[in-house]
Design an enzyme around this catalytic site. Structure first.
Site, PDB file in Angstrom:
ATOM      1  NE  ARG A 118      -0.815  -0.215   4.915  1.00  0.00           N
ATOM      2  CZ  ARG A 118      -1.180   0.354   6.055  1.00  0.00           C
ATOM      3  NH1 ARG A 118      -2.093   1.303   6.063  1.00  0.00           N
ATOM      4  NH2 ARG A 118      -0.644  -0.030   7.187  1.00  0.00           N
ATOM      5  CB  SER A 156      -6.015   2.888   5.915  1.00  0.00           C
ATOM      6  OG  SER A 156      -6.437   3.339   7.174  1.00  0.00           O
ATOM      7  CG  ASP A 181      -9.957  -3.722  11.839  1.00  0.00           C
ATOM      8  OD1 ASP A 181     -10.105  -3.300  13.004  1.00  0.00           O
ATOM      9  OD2 ASP A 181      -9.611  -2.989  10.896  1.00  0.00           O
ATOM     10  NE  ARG A 198      -2.635  -3.027   9.603  1.00  0.00           N
ATOM     11  CZ  ARG A 198      -2.648  -3.601  10.800  1.00  0.00           C
ATOM     12  NH1 ARG A 198      -3.177  -4.786  10.961  1.00  0.00           N
ATOM     13  NH2 ARG A 198      -2.138  -2.989  11.834  1.00  0.00           N
ATOM     14  CG  PHE A 237     -15.465  -2.033   2.995  1.00  0.00           C
ATOM     15  CD1 PHE A 237     -16.440  -2.868   3.528  1.00  0.00           C
ATOM     16  CD2 PHE A 237     -14.501  -1.522   3.860  1.00  0.00           C
ATOM     17  CE1 PHE A 237     -16.456  -3.190   4.876  1.00  0.00           C
ATOM     18  CE2 PHE A 237     -14.512  -1.834   5.208  1.00  0.00           C
ATOM     19  CZ  PHE A 237     -15.490  -2.665   5.725  1.00  0.00           C
ATOM     20  CD  GLU A 277     -17.790   1.725   1.256  1.00  0.00           C
ATOM     21  OE1 GLU A 277     -19.045   1.719   1.313  1.00  0.00           O
ATOM     22  OE2 GLU A 277     -17.086   1.898   2.260  1.00  0.00           O
ATOM     23  CG  HIS A 337      -6.112  -2.455   4.948  1.00  0.00           C
ATOM     24  ND1 HIS A 337      -5.563  -1.433   4.198  1.00  0.00           N
ATOM     25  CD2 HIS A 337      -5.869  -2.136   6.235  1.00  0.00           C
ATOM     26  CE1 HIS A 337      -5.013  -0.545   5.006  1.00  0.00           C
ATOM     27  NE2 HIS A 337      -5.177  -0.947   6.249  1.00  0.00           N
TER      28      HIS A 337
HETATM   29  C1  LIG Z   1     -18.749  -0.258   4.462  1.00  0.00           C
HETATM   30  C2  LIG Z   1     -17.581   0.212   5.238  1.00  0.00           C
HETATM   31  N1  LIG Z   1     -16.708   1.054   4.654  1.00  0.00           N
HETATM   32  C3  LIG Z   1     -15.618   1.464   5.339  1.00  0.00           C
HETATM   33  C4  LIG Z   1     -15.376   1.031   6.603  1.00  0.00           C
HETATM   34  C5  LIG Z   1     -14.108   1.450   7.331  1.00  0.00           C
HETATM   35  N2  LIG Z   1     -14.446   2.336   8.454  1.00  0.00           N
HETATM   36  C6  LIG Z   1     -14.481   1.906   9.727  1.00  0.00           C
HETATM   37  S1  LIG Z   1     -14.941   3.086  10.809  1.00  0.00           S
HETATM   38  C7  LIG Z   1     -15.077   4.241   9.581  1.00  0.00           C
HETATM   39  C8  LIG Z   1     -15.484   5.650   9.903  1.00  0.00           C
HETATM   40  C9  LIG Z   1     -16.786   5.669  10.609  1.00  0.00           C
HETATM   41  O1  LIG Z   1     -17.192   6.973  10.863  1.00  0.00           O
HETATM   42  P1  LIG Z   1     -18.483   7.229  11.739  1.00  0.00           P
HETATM   43  O2  LIG Z   1     -19.632   6.467  11.192  1.00  0.00           O
HETATM   44  O3  LIG Z   1     -18.657   8.683  11.862  1.00  0.00           O
HETATM   45  O4  LIG Z   1     -18.106   6.531  13.115  1.00  0.00           O
HETATM   46  P2  LIG Z   1     -17.581   7.186  14.490  1.00  0.00           P
HETATM   47  O5  LIG Z   1     -17.171   8.591  14.230  1.00  0.00           O
HETATM   48  O6  LIG Z   1     -18.728   7.111  15.406  1.00  0.00           O
HETATM   49  O7  LIG Z   1     -16.446   6.319  14.927  1.00  0.00           O
HETATM   50  C10 LIG Z   1     -14.758   3.663   8.339  1.00  0.00           C
HETATM   51  C11 LIG Z   1     -14.745   4.371   7.051  1.00  0.00           C
HETATM   52  C12 LIG Z   1     -16.315   0.152   7.177  1.00  0.00           C
HETATM   53  N3  LIG Z   1     -16.162  -0.345   8.419  1.00  0.00           N
HETATM   54  N4  LIG Z   1     -17.418  -0.223   6.481  1.00  0.00           N
END
Ligand SMILES: Cc1ncc(C[n+]2csc(CCOP(=O)(O)OP(=O)(O)O)c2C)c(N)n1
Ligand SMILES: [Mg+2]
Lengths: 285, 312
Positions: free
Chosen positions: B8, B35, B115, B165, B81, B56, B107
């Site tokens: 990456r 990431s 995770d 990763r 994703f 996505e 990843h």
């Molecule tokens: C479909 C999907 N895309 C990307 C991710 C990677 N990801 C994990 S947490 C996150 C950000 C989440 O933001 P938010 O919903 O605002 O959560 P919080 O601020 O409450 O942690 C992402 C993009 C994921 N888990 N699922």
């Protein structure tokens, strides 16, 4: 007269004690979140701390559930749609007695019942597996629909993220829950204004988010997501609302309770070091 | 000790390098840019970077639209994703009209680690390989990553490039030439052939050293080009070494092992041993623990080679 005044004073004192007790519980959850993520050296502190008051209040003051019988049919259901914030969920489940508190220190370790994202196959008390954002809310709607079909009295709670709200599936769920009049469903938006890459507003704005949920046919409330009173009051309104699902838009602070994590995007998915853990714990005493 | 580079990271650098050469390149991400390293491109070319937030499916649709207007969209997120989550969009909005969209994901596999299952893509090679018009590449190291990306940007059509990763030792040097549809031979040997991709190439090299001490000399082929696959090299290896061992950080259902078996069963049936993840989901753990748990490391390859030779 004198006596009545005294009684009133006592009532107030009881109320205050109860309030303190609830705040103390949330603090305890926050301490456990920090400890478990530091021990795992991996996990998501920011979004766990922002929803701590909501999930603690749900499990300790609102939901009908039984740690002794996690699959009890009449229980209220809970889905953590923003699955990455499961440390908060696991801490609450442990404090409720679903599994020993010591288990929390196995977070994210090989073979652990506490996976990096919620897995209902292995964790007692978890009603639905999540981790891919946007999917949990649909499953919560499905649980609520089943409750309607079977004329059950249980209620369904779900927490979604503000970044998560960018997923189209969230809005498909929104439309359908209103269509099916799922008034047994109560959702929270953990509106902490941050996601991984920065501020929600700058990455992909979700505003006007209250208007959106209203337009989708939901009973929509807005509260301070760190006020236990407001959480309880809002859920009370949801409970009384007929024919509409409720969305509680909860303004929160990412990393709430730990000064160097509050409002900091850098602590979305980064574990505190052992030094930072100590500092955080001292702030949470 | 070879230099360690995460694919990456090589990707992040390559984007900037080719972004300078190709002004029509645009980069899209879905809230994972820190990431996936597309953030580095964003810092350099903010006007050509688009962060869709966590959406996505929408991002893939945008890429399709952008490509019809002459842009070269590079779409990035985590492998899970960027494949299964948007399978239908890739299939019908990108592959069917054969659009010039490059899906480059990071990843991949269980080496994501802690995770857990929801974030571990172990089915994506399978999903992407079955799509008509799609090219699928799994680079073995940082150098091959850059070369493969260059190839993808400079050729027309849909590409899926799968990155990881972890930091990995470099297998190639700067003289390495990436040729689509051709496997490179990393080691000669007469007793068996290991066909590997991604981080399993490095595990194969480790395995070959252990096997050599036992008097077993294996050929190693790098199968970075999963689709199109190098039929000739596979058939030749079966002819000359009599047994094939495939190694991938992916389910044994539908991945590299299946692709190799498809070639052999229709051309020159030969025993095949597949090193890959069984019919199961991943889980949390450290990358090393998981590679060992799912039997996708050098030790598992050694066992498979010995087993395979016994079937000759
Ligand atoms: C479909 C999907 N895309 C990307 C991710 C990677 N990801 C994990 S947490 C996150 C950000 C989440 O933001 P938010 O919903 O605002 O959560 P919080 O601020 O409450 O942690 C992402 C993009 C994921 N888990 N699922
Ligand atoms: Mg957020």
């Amino acid at each position: 007269m004198q006596d009545i005044d005294n009684l009133k004073e006592l009532d107030k004192k009881d109320e205050k004690d109860e309030k303190d007790e609830k705040a103390e519980k949330a603090k305890e959850v926050r301490r456990l979140i920090i400890q478990m993520i530091a021990e795992a050296n991996s996990g998501h502190p920011g979004g766990s701390l922002s929803m701590t008051d909501i999930i603690t209040t749900l499990y300790f003051s609102i939901m009908n559930h039984s740690a002794a019988n996690p699959t009890w049919e009449e229980r209220d259901r809970f889905v953590l749609s923003k699955g990455h914030a499961c440390p908060a969920f696991y801490a609450v489940l442990a404090l409720c007695g679903y599994f020993p508190i010591s288990e929390l220190m196995n977070l994210r370790k090989l073979g652990s019942i506490l996976q990096g994202h919620p897995d209902h196959e292995v964790t007692p008390g978890v009603d639905f597996s999540t981790g891919s954002l946007g999917q949990g809310i649909s499953a919560a709607c499905g649980m609520a629909l089943a409750g309607k079909i079977d004329k059950k009295n249980y209620r369904v709670y779900v927490i979604i993220g503000d970044g998560e709200s960018q997923e189209g599936q969230v809005w498909e769920a929104a439309m359908s829950a209103a269509h099916y009049k799922l008034d047994n469903l109560c959702a929270f938006l953990d509106y902490n204004k941050l996601q991984i890459d920065g501020e929600v507003e700058k990455i992909m704005n979700i505003e006007p988010v209250v208007d959106k949920w209203k337009a989708f046919g939901w009973n929509t409330l807005r509260i301070d997501g760190h006020s236990i009173e407001q959480i309880i009051e809002a859920v009370g309104i949801a409970h009384k609302t007929k024919d509409k699902p409720t969305m509680i838009v909860a303004d929160t602070i990412k990393g709430k309770g730990v000064s160097f994590m509050e409002g900091r995007v850098g602590f979305h998915g980064v574990a505190p070091t052992r030094d930072q853990e100590q500092q955080a714990l001292s702030e949470l005493m | 000790m070879a230099e360690m580079v995460a694919t990456r990271d090589a990707y992040g650098k390559a984007l900037i390098k080719f972004g300078k050469i190709y002004p029509e390149m645009v980069v899209l991400d879905a809230d994972t840019s820190s990431s996936t390293r597309t953030q580095w491109f964003c810092n350099e070319f903010p006007e050509r970077f688009f962060n869709f937030g966590i959406s996505e499916a929408n991002m893939v649709g945008y890429a399709a639209g952008l490509s019809t207007c002459g842009k070269i969209p590079v779409v990035s997120t985590f492998a899970c994703f960027g494949s299964g989550r948007v399978y239908e969009q890739i299939k019908l909005s990108v592959c069917w009209p054969r659009l010039n969209v490059k899906i480059i994901v990071t990843h991949a596999g269980v080496s994501v680690g802690e995770d857990g299952a929801s974030h571990q893509a172990i089915d994506d090679i399978n999903l992407m390989r079955v799509l008509p018009n799609m090219t699928v590449i799994v680079p073995a190291d940082g150098i091959e990553t850059e070369k493969a990306i260059q190839y993808a940007i400079e050729s027309y059509g849909p590409f899926y490039i799968r990155l990881g990763r972890l930091k990995l030792p470099l297998v190639f040097d700067d003289n390495y030439e990436f040729v689509l549809g051709r496997m490179s031979t990393l080691r000669q040997g007469k007793d068996a052939t290991i066909i590997a991709c991604g981080l399993m190439v490095n595990e194969s090299i480790k395995a070959s050293q252990i096997l050599s001490e036992q008097g077993i000399e294996v050929r190693i082929l790098n199968a970075s080009s999963i689709k199109p696959i190098d039929k000739q090299a596979i058939i030749l290896a079966a002819k000359e070494t009599g047994v094939i061992i495939t190694a991938e950080e992916h389910s044994i259902i539908g991945g590299l092992g299946s692709a190799v078996s498809e070639v052999l069963s229709t051309n020159l049936p030969a025993p095949v041993e597949m090193v890959g993840i069984g019919d199961t989901f991943g889980q949390s753990g450290s990358p090393e623990e998981l590679l060992s748990l799912f039997k996708i490391d050098a030790a598992a390859i050694v066992e498979a080679v010995v087993r395979g030779i016994g079937r000759k």
